[in-house]
Design a protein around this motif. Structure first.
Motif, PDB file in Angstrom:
ATOM      1  N   ILE A 429      30.323  47.684  39.882  1.00  0.00           N
ATOM      2  CA  ILE A 429      28.882  47.521  39.678  1.00  0.00           C
ATOM      3  C   ILE A 429      28.167  48.243  40.815  1.00  0.00           C
ATOM      4  O   ILE A 429      28.449  47.992  41.987  1.00  0.00           O
ATOM      5  CB  ILE A 429      28.481  46.033  39.651  1.00  0.00           C
ATOM      6  N   HIS A 430      27.275  49.146  40.476  1.00  0.00           N
ATOM      7  CA  HIS A 430      26.474  49.863  41.471  1.00  0.00           C
ATOM      8  C   HIS A 430      25.052  49.308  41.473  1.00  0.00           C
ATOM      9  O   HIS A 430      24.455  49.120  40.400  1.00  0.00           O
ATOM     10  CB  HIS A 430      26.413  51.360  41.165  1.00  0.00           C
ATOM     11  N   VAL A 431      24.507  49.072  42.661  1.00  0.00           N
ATOM     12  CA  VAL A 431      23.118  48.638  42.814  1.00  0.00           C
ATOM     13  C   VAL A 431      22.396  49.728  43.601  1.00  0.00           C
ATOM     14  O   VAL A 431      22.528  49.820  44.818  1.00  0.00           O
ATOM     15  CB  VAL A 431      23.025  47.279  43.529  1.00  0.00           C
ATOM     16  N   VAL A 432      21.669  50.558  42.886  1.00  0.00           N
ATOM     17  CA  VAL A 432      20.973  51.701  43.485  1.00  0.00           C
ATOM     18  C   VAL A 432      19.513  51.310  43.643  1.00  0.00           C
ATOM     19  O   VAL A 432      18.630  51.730  42.892  1.00  0.00           O
ATOM     20  CB  VAL A 432      21.143  52.960  42.609  1.00  0.00           C
ATOM     21  N   ILE A 439      20.110  39.956  43.651  1.00  0.00           N
ATOM     22  CA  ILE A 439      21.193  40.498  42.824  1.00  0.00           C
ATOM     23  C   ILE A 439      22.550  40.240  43.473  1.00  0.00           C
ATOM     24  O   ILE A 439      23.519  39.871  42.799  1.00  0.00           O
ATOM     25  CB  ILE A 439      20.970  42.005  42.578  1.00  0.00           C
ATOM     26  N   SER A 440      22.624  40.430  44.799  1.00  0.00           N
ATOM     27  CA  SER A 440      23.907  40.233  45.484  1.00  0.00           C
ATOM     28  C   SER A 440      24.447  38.833  45.264  1.00  0.00           C
ATOM     29  O   SER A 440      25.656  38.635  45.071  1.00  0.00           O
ATOM     30  CB  SER A 440      23.737  40.498  46.981  1.00  0.00           C
ATOM     31  N   TRP A 441      23.572  37.833  45.333  1.00  0.00           N
ATOM     32  CA  TRP A 441      24.035  36.454  45.150  1.00  0.00           C
ATOM     33  C   TRP A 441      24.486  36.230  43.710  1.00  0.00           C
ATOM     34  O   TRP A 441      25.494  35.549  43.456  1.00  0.00           O
ATOM     35  CB  TRP A 441      22.933  35.474  45.517  1.00  0.00           C
ATOM     36  N   LEU A 442      23.780  36.806  42.745  1.00  0.00           N
ATOM     37  CA  LEU A 442      24.172  36.639  41.348  1.00  0.00           C
ATOM     38  C   LEU A 442      25.530  37.288  41.069  1.00  0.00           C
ATOM     39  O   LEU A 442      26.249  36.872  40.159  1.00  0.00           O
ATOM     40  CB  LEU A 442      23.107  37.246  40.434  1.00  0.00           C
ATOM     41  N   HIS A 448      33.823  44.023  42.932  1.00  0.00           N
ATOM     42  CA  HIS A 448      33.557  45.423  43.260  1.00  0.00           C
ATOM     43  C   HIS A 448      32.089  45.756  42.976  1.00  0.00           C
ATOM     44  O   HIS A 448      31.763  46.376  41.959  1.00  0.00           O
ATOM     45  CB  HIS A 448      34.463  46.362  42.448  1.00  0.00           C
ATOM     46  N   HIS A 449      31.212  45.324  43.861  1.00  0.00           N
ATOM     47  CA  HIS A 449      29.805  45.712  43.726  1.00  0.00           C
ATOM     48  C   HIS A 449      29.378  46.413  45.009  1.00  0.00           C
ATOM     49  O   HIS A 449      29.670  45.971  46.115  1.00  0.00           O
ATOM     50  CB  HIS A 449      28.894  44.520  43.394  1.00  0.00           C
ATOM     51  N   TYR A 450      28.659  47.520  44.836  1.00  0.00           N
ATOM     52  CA  TYR A 450      28.326  48.408  45.944  1.00  0.00           C
ATOM     53  C   TYR A 450      26.824  48.695  45.929  1.00  0.00           C
ATOM     54  O   TYR A 450      26.194  48.746  44.862  1.00  0.00           O
ATOM     55  CB  TYR A 450      29.117  49.712  45.821  1.00  0.00           C
ATOM     56  N   TYR A 451      26.268  48.935  47.127  1.00  0.00           N
ATOM     57  CA  TYR A 451      24.816  49.019  47.286  1.00  0.00           C
ATOM     58  C   TYR A 451      24.430  50.350  47.917  1.00  0.00           C
ATOM     59  O   TYR A 451      25.033  50.795  48.899  1.00  0.00           O
ATOM     60  CB  TYR A 451      24.321  47.841  48.127  1.00  0.00           C
ATOM     61  N   TYR A 452      23.395  50.968  47.363  1.00  0.00           N
ATOM     62  CA  TYR A 452      22.919  52.272  47.821  1.00  0.00           C
ATOM     63  C   TYR A 452      21.401  52.187  47.970  1.00  0.00           C
ATOM     64  O   TYR A 452      20.654  52.325  46.992  1.00  0.00           O
ATOM     65  CB  TYR A 452      23.314  53.355  46.818  1.00  0.00           C
ATOM     66  N   THR A 453      20.961  51.940  49.187  1.00  0.00           N
ATOM     67  CA  THR A 453      19.525  51.746  49.417  1.00  0.00           C
ATOM     68  C   THR A 453      18.767  53.059  49.525  1.00  0.00           C
ATOM     69  O   THR A 453      17.564  53.096  49.275  1.00  0.00           O
ATOM     70  CB  THR A 453      19.292  50.932  50.700  1.00  0.00           C
ATOM     71  N   GLU A 454      19.450  54.126  49.908  1.00  0.00           N
ATOM     72  CA  GLU A 454      18.782  55.421  50.077  1.00  0.00           C
ATOM     73  C   GLU A 454      19.379  56.497  49.180  1.00  0.00           C
ATOM     74  O   GLU A 454      18.658  57.277  48.575  1.00  0.00           O
ATOM     75  CB  GLU A 454      18.866  55.878  51.545  1.00  0.00           C
ATOM     76  N   PHE A 466      22.406  49.132  38.416  1.00  0.00           N
ATOM     77  CA  PHE A 466      20.987  48.849  38.624  1.00  0.00           C
ATOM     78  C   PHE A 466      20.386  50.050  39.351  1.00  0.00           C
ATOM     79  O   PHE A 466      20.970  50.536  40.328  1.00  0.00           O
ATOM     80  CB  PHE A 466      20.791  47.604  39.489  1.00  0.00           C
ATOM     81  N   CYS A 467      19.211  50.499  38.926  1.00  0.00           N
ATOM     82  CA  CYS A 467      18.670  51.717  39.533  1.00  0.00           C
ATOM     83  C   CYS A 467      17.154  51.643  39.669  1.00  0.00           C
ATOM     84  O   CYS A 467      16.450  51.212  38.745  1.00  0.00           O
ATOM     85  CB  CYS A 467      19.049  52.938  38.703  1.00  0.00           C
ATOM     86  N   ASP A 468      16.640  52.097  40.839  1.00  0.00           N
ATOM     87  CA  ASP A 468      15.202  52.275  41.036  1.00  0.00           C
ATOM     88  C   ASP A 468      14.703  53.382  40.118  1.00  0.00           C
ATOM     89  O   ASP A 468      15.437  54.323  39.796  1.00  0.00           O
ATOM     90  CB  ASP A 468      14.903  52.674  42.489  1.00  0.00           C
ATOM     91  N   VAL A 469      13.433  53.303  39.770  1.00  0.00           N
ATOM     92  CA  VAL A 469      12.871  54.301  38.863  1.00  0.00           C
ATOM     93  C   VAL A 469      12.849  55.686  39.494  1.00  0.00           C
ATOM     94  O   VAL A 469      13.053  56.698  38.815  1.00  0.00           O
ATOM     95  CB  VAL A 469      11.458  53.874  38.402  1.00  0.00           C
TER      96      VAL A 469
END
Length: 670
Positions: A429-432, A439-442, A448-454, A466-469
């Motif tokens: 699962i990717h969280v962009v 979301i992290s708590w859910l 295997h969930h990974y986060y990309y803030t930038e 999940f993706c920002d517009v």
């Protein structure tokens, strides 16, 4: 039935009636009302941003075996240890997350009724009733945050102080110690409550020199010993050190007891604060009072009659309320749930003055009861509306980064998939997204969930994304599989975003009308198309290349084991690029590690350096036709990626097809 039994039954009934008469039904009613308002439909609204953060921190506690207190997080360790216990028994769910806060809130209302010997029955019970129906109290006490815990220990400290002055017994010492210790291990803002109360006490004693209070508690001799003081002090100090040190596994946490105030000062007051987005005007609290907290607003207006003839404890509460409001107002950094600490003293003040009117009997008592009833009903209506119907309405000032229901719809789909096939707990699962709580708590049960803030994931395909517009177009350029797509908005502070569900995995959970994303597939490079790629077994493009081949377009992502050469290595892509439109052309270059882009023999983008994937962009005014291009890339270890795309003057942003590249000059026309 024997004659003895026939006589005993009426006697038992009479005893039961006598017992029922002794029940304090008004207190029972207030506690029952507060119980319903706090516990009813506790999982009604989705987890809020800060709830997600607090819930996720339990994972850190589970991993380390203790809570590693960080003064930059401000809040003390107690709440996390309590959350940990509830999680052990109830699992990862909203009830387990919120129950501790709700229990502390309900216990706070009980403590208010315990102030009856010091403030009078009318005042104590009216204050407890006002707190029970307060929109702010109900709204934020049903959040898994620290405020209701701090509220409980603040009132417990007050109860201990009143009892200490009244009796000076050992129990009063324990109440004082427990209350003060609880505040310290809960939240750093305890210092505001302590300083405000000390100030209120001193001002009351000073004011009584000019206008004595009508009721002054008599001085009584102490009934405790120095040994009792030592026991209480030692126990409280032990609890503080125990929790802040992570049960003696993190001694730096004890130092954080003091350094947190420097961090807090920077966040809450200094012009250099990184949190100025949370700064609000001095009138912020008053505006909230006028919109939601009418009994507390009345408490502000009713403060001044207590400057006339009034009992001492009522004056102390009035001054405490005003000083605490002033203290919180002077701090620029404001989150709305801090109002829990500000509301309740003013509710006590309002109840105090109404009690003074009621004590006169006749019409004044009737008027006081009518006012109390109208205010309570109005507050209850506001509370019900806010808590059960408008809890995510961004027009409500109390709503603060509250998660929308659309996220829970996503959560239900993901967990429905897992219910059918438990192995899908291990899907990627990717969280962009720049901000992603809760979301992290859910996703806490997923491995295997990974986060990309930038940036973007080097390998973008996943079970769910999940993706920002603003990164939607760039994400889709990297996807190689089809996806169901849904639009969602996380909370009022964020723009709408998108969720991508792997079409094959979720095919049974979407209907025929669902929106589907199909990836763009670049054609294979034809003879004469593409760029010449030279590979070097060093990171400096030096020496003879160890490999030469034609690459259709610079669009690569390699795991550590997939790289074409062992690290360090470098690649140089050279040739020409055909620009189909004249005008300003935007180029984007993303790489892990370094890269640069040269057009028309001038460096346009410098993205060099040893770094994780980073995107840089540049714009160049170009004429339609062929232009020399060179892209250099190197990797020093780990995963590696290189992406080049453009945005044409017409506004189209996307990948660059191989047909727009050639390895050398050609007379071919396009």
């Amino acid at each position: 039935m024997s004659h003895t039994e026939s006589i005993s039954l009426p006697a038992r009934g009479k005893a039961l009636l006598e017992s029922l008469k002794k029940v304090d039904w008004l207190r029972v009613f207030i506690l029952a009302l507060s119980f319903l308002s706090l516990f009813l439909f506790l999982d009604w609204k989705p987890p809020q941003h800060d709830e997600g953060v607090n819930g996720w921190m339990i994972q850190d506690l589970l991993a380390k075996g203790y809570y590693p207190y960080d003064p930059a997080n401000y809040h003390g360790p107690l709440h996390f240890y309590v959350l940990f216990v509830f999680r052990l028994f109830l699992g990862d769910n909203l009830w387990a997350l919120r129950l501790p806060a709700v229990i502390f809130a309900w216990a706070s209302i009980y403590l208010l009724t315990e102030l009856k010997p010091y403030l009078g029955k009318f005042c104590a019970y009216a204050a407890a009733l006002f707190v029970s129906v307060s929109p702010g109290m109900m709204f934020y006490s049903r959040y898994a945050i620290h405020e209701s815990t701090l509220l409980f220990f603040s009132i417990l400290t007050l109860l201990g102080f009143f009892r200490f002055w009244d009796r000076k017994d050992v129990k009063s010492l324990w109440l004082l110690g427990a209350g003060f210790t609880g505040m310290i291990v809960t939240k750093e803002t305890y210092v505001l409550a302590v300083l405000s109360f000390v100030g209120a006490w001193m001002l009351t004693l000073l004011y009584e020199k000019f206008l004595p209070s009508t009721e002054v508690p008599p001085r009584v001799p102490a009934s405790f010993s120095l040994r009792d003081i030592g026991r209480v002090t030692g126990t409280c100090a032990f609890v503080i050190v125990l929790l802040y040190s992570g049960f003696f596994l993190n001694w730096s946490g004890v130092l954080g007891l003091f350094t947190t105030f420097f961090k807090w000062l920077n966040t809450g007051a200094l012009s250099t604060s990184e949190q100025k987005g949370h700064w609000k005007a001095v009138m912020y609290w008053i505006q909230l009072f006028l919109r939601y907290e009418w009994p507390a607003s009345l408490g502000i207006l009713m403060s001044f009659p207590l400057l006339g003839p009034a009992p001492r404890w009522h004056r102390v509460m009035m001054l405490y309320a005003l000083l605490l409001l002033a203290a919180y107002s002077m701090i620029p950094y404001k989150t709305p749930w801090c109002i829990l600490q500000i509301i309740w003293p003013f509710l006590v003040v309002a109840a105090s003055v109404l009690g003074l009117f009621a004590s006169r009997g006749g019409r004044e008592k009737a008027a006081a009861l009518i006012v109390m009833g109208l205010l309570s009903v109005t507050s209850l209506c506001k509370s019900v509306s806010l808590n059960f119907f408008h809890y995510a309405d961004d027009q409500e000032p109390y709503v603060h980064v509250q998660t929308f229901e659309s996220l829970m719809s996503v959560d239900r789909k993901i967990k429905a998939l897992v219910a059918r096939d438990p192995t899908k707990r291990h899907m990627t699962i990717h969280v962009v997204k720049k901000a992603y709580w809760p979301i992290s708590w859910l996703l806490v049960d997923f491995t295997h969930h990974y986060y990309y803030t930038e940036e973007l994931p080097p390998k973008a395909d996943a079970g769910v994304i999940f993706c920002d517009v603003e990164r939607k177009t760039r994400l889709e350029m990297r996807l190689k599989r089809p996806y169901f797509v849904e639009r969602f908005r996380l909370n009022p502070a964020q723009d709408p975003g998108y969720v991508y569900y792997d079409k094959e995995l979720f095919k049974d959970l979407f209907g025929p009308g669902a929106e589907v994303f199909e990836p763009e597939t670049l054609p294979e490079a034809k003879p004469g198309e593409g760029l010449l790629a030279r590979y070097y077994n060093n990171s400096l493009w030096q020496g003879d290349p160890v490999l030469e081949k034609v690459a259709g377009t610079p669009d690569f992502s390699w795991d550590m084991k997939e790289t074409p050469l062992p690290a360090p290595f470098s690649v140089m892509f050279e040739g020409e690029i055909f620009v189909p439109e004249s005008g300003d052309v935007g180029f984007y270059l993303a790489s892990d590690d370094g890269s640069d882009l040269t057009l028309d023999n001038e460096i346009l983008i410098n993205n060099l350096g040893d770094h994780s994937e980073k995107t840089k962009e540049g714009t160049k005014k170009m004429e339609k036709g062929w232009h020399p291009i060179r892209v250099r890339f190197y990797d020093v270890g780990g995963s590696a990626s290189l992406w080049l795309w453009w945005k044409l003057p017409s506004g189209r942003e996307g990948k660059i097809s191989p047909e727009h590249f050639r390895t050398s000059q050609s007379s071919e026309k396009r």
